[in-house]
Scaffold this motif. Structure first.
Motif, PDB file in Angstrom:
ATOM      1  N   GLY A 290       0.800  -1.208   0.000  1.00  0.00           N
ATOM      2  CA  GLY A 290       0.000   0.000   0.000  1.00  0.00           C
ATOM      3  C   GLY A 290       0.835   1.261   0.000  1.00  0.00           C
ATOM      4  O   GLY A 290       2.058   1.227   0.123  1.00  0.00           O
TER       5      GLY A 290
ATOM      6  N   ALA B 127      -4.714   0.627  -0.108  1.00  0.00           N
ATOM      7  CA  ALA B 127      -4.127  -0.667  -0.427  1.00  0.00           C
ATOM      8  C   ALA B 127      -4.116  -0.867  -1.939  1.00  0.00           C
ATOM      9  O   ALA B 127      -5.099  -0.578  -2.612  1.00  0.00           O
ATOM     10  CB  ALA B 127      -4.927  -1.779   0.243  1.00  0.00           C
ATOM     11  N   TRP B 128      -3.007  -1.435  -2.441  1.00  0.00           N
ATOM     12  CA  TRP B 128      -2.923  -1.648  -3.877  1.00  0.00           C
ATOM     13  C   TRP B 128      -3.916  -2.706  -4.352  1.00  0.00           C
ATOM     14  O   TRP B 128      -4.508  -2.566  -5.428  1.00  0.00           O
ATOM     15  CB  TRP B 128      -1.513  -2.112  -4.262  1.00  0.00           C
ATOM     16  CG  TRP B 128      -0.492  -1.033  -4.346  1.00  0.00           C
ATOM     17  CD1 TRP B 128       0.618  -0.915  -3.584  1.00  0.00           C
ATOM     18  CD2 TRP B 128      -0.459   0.079  -5.258  1.00  0.00           C
ATOM     19  NE1 TRP B 128       1.336   0.198  -3.950  1.00  0.00           N
ATOM     20  CE2 TRP B 128       0.695   0.815  -4.973  1.00  0.00           C
ATOM     21  CE3 TRP B 128      -1.304   0.515  -6.279  1.00  0.00           C
ATOM     22  CZ2 TRP B 128       1.047   1.973  -5.677  1.00  0.00           C
ATOM     23  CZ3 TRP B 128      -0.969   1.670  -6.976  1.00  0.00           C
ATOM     24  CH2 TRP B 128       0.198   2.383  -6.674  1.00  0.00           C
TER      25      TRP B 128
ATOM     26  N   PRO C 193      -1.414   0.832   7.933  1.00  0.00           N
ATOM     27  CA  PRO C 193      -1.551   2.043   7.126  1.00  0.00           C
ATOM     28  C   PRO C 193      -1.226   3.363   7.809  1.00  0.00           C
ATOM     29  O   PRO C 193      -0.669   4.246   7.177  1.00  0.00           O
ATOM     30  CB  PRO C 193      -3.017   1.984   6.688  1.00  0.00           C
ATOM     31  CG  PRO C 193      -3.326   0.535   6.628  1.00  0.00           C
ATOM     32  CD  PRO C 193      -2.589  -0.065   7.781  1.00  0.00           C
TER      33      PRO C 193
END
Length: 125
Positions: free
Chosen positions: A33, A52-53, A106
């Motif tokens: 991310g 997040a990817w 995160p």
């Protein structure tokens, strides 16, 4: 190694909008991310938003919820931060960050392995 290049900062008036961009290059496949942090003069760097990817899940600090939106373009390895209704307290240097191979939390500064050079956002009243 991952390289991050930010753009889009500037000087705006209260209530205006800005969009920041962060283009990632290099060994990005291991990243889970991306996040945006900011640092105002005399203050510690603080979390702003993350994404997040894989599934696009997002996280925000409370003070920007409803005003800022983080998004991603996986094909371009680019993350954006749309900032609306800007306030003087949003004035800071904004940094883009990428998680590498470590566990990703995160909102946690130490979860990120790579950092951009920063872009100045100044909101004038």
């Amino acid at each position: 190694q991952v390289q991050l290049v930010e753009s889009g900062g500037g000087l705006v008036q209260v209530g205006d909008s800005l969009r920041l961009s962060c283009a990632a290059s290099g060994r990005t496949f291991s990243s889970k991310g991306m996040g945006w942090f900011r640092q105002a003069p005399g203050k510690e760097r603080e979390f702003v938003a993350a994404i997040a990817w894989n599934d696009g899940s997002t996280w925000y600090r409370d003070s920007v919820k409803g005003r800022f939106t983080i998004s991603r373009d996986n094909a371009k390895n680019t993350v954006y931060l749309q900032m609306n209704s800007l306030k003087p307290e949003d004035t800071a240097v904004y940094y883009c960050a990428a998680n590498g191979r470590r566990a990703w939390f995160p909102g946690v500064f130490l979860s990120y392995d790579y950092w951009g050079q920063g872009t100045q956002v100044t909101v004038s009243s």
